[in-house]
Design a protein around this motif. Structure first.
Motif, mmCIF file in Angstrom:
data_model
loop_
_atom_site.group_PDB
_atom_site.id
_atom_site.type_symbol
_atom_site.label_atom_id
_atom_site.label_comp_id
_atom_site.label_asym_id
_atom_site.label_seq_id
_atom_site.Cartn_x
_atom_site.Cartn_y
_atom_site.Cartn_z
ATOM 1 N N MET A 127 -11.985 30.081 -6.094
ATOM 2 C CA MET A 127 -11.605 30.802 -7.274
ATOM 3 C C MET A 127 -10.249 30.324 -7.792
ATOM 4 O O MET A 127 -10.051 30.247 -9.002
ATOM 5 N N GLU A 128 -9.339 30.003 -6.879
ATOM 6 C CA GLU A 128 -8.014 29.535 -7.301
ATOM 7 C C GLU A 128 -8.109 28.283 -8.159
ATOM 8 O O GLU A 128 -7.352 28.112 -9.103
ATOM 9 N N PHE A 129 -9.059 27.424 -7.838
ATOM 10 C CA PHE A 129 -9.244 26.201 -8.615
ATOM 11 C C PHE A 129 -9.530 26.533 -10.074
ATOM 12 O O PHE A 129 -8.927 25.964 -10.984
ATOM 13 N N TRP A 130 -10.459 27.469 -10.303
ATOM 14 C CA TRP A 130 -10.846 27.814 -11.675
ATOM 15 C C TRP A 130 -9.708 28.481 -12.425
ATOM 16 O O TRP A 130 -9.528 28.265 -13.626
ATOM 17 N N LEU A 131 -8.912 29.292 -11.736
ATOM 18 C CA LEU A 131 -7.760 29.931 -12.379
ATOM 19 C C LEU A 131 -6.709 28.897 -12.773
ATOM 20 O O LEU A 131 -6.148 28.956 -13.871
ATOM 21 N N ARG A 132 -6.438 27.938 -11.875
ATOM 22 C CA ARG A 132 -5.481 26.877 -12.209
ATOM 23 C C ARG A 132 -5.981 26.029 -13.355
ATOM 24 O O ARG A 132 -5.221 25.659 -14.256
#
Length: 66
Positions: free
Chosen positions: A1-6
């Motif tokens: 999920m962190e990837f998509w937020l970044r």
């Protein structure tokens, strides 16, 4: 999920630098709808969630060439 937020944050910043000042309100609106769909599904009403998933799949399929 962190990837998509970044990734989303980087794209939003790039859009703002390009003068697309409507990108933050658009993201906020999408986020509010997403949160509402999660809440409704948690409360036993999956209709909005199902509609969002169907629409998102259709959009992704229509623009898969990107």
């Amino acid at each position: 999920m962190e990837f998509w937020l970044r990734l989303a944050r980087a794209e939003i910043a790039q859009e703002i630098r390009a003068g697309q000042n409507d990108v933050v309100p658009a993201y906020a609106l999408l986020q509010r709808v997403f949160m509402l769909a999660i809440e409704l599904r948690r409360d036993g009403d999956p209709r909005l969630w199902n509609d969002l998933m169907t629409y998102a799949s259709e959009v992704e399929e229509a623009h898969a060439h990107r």
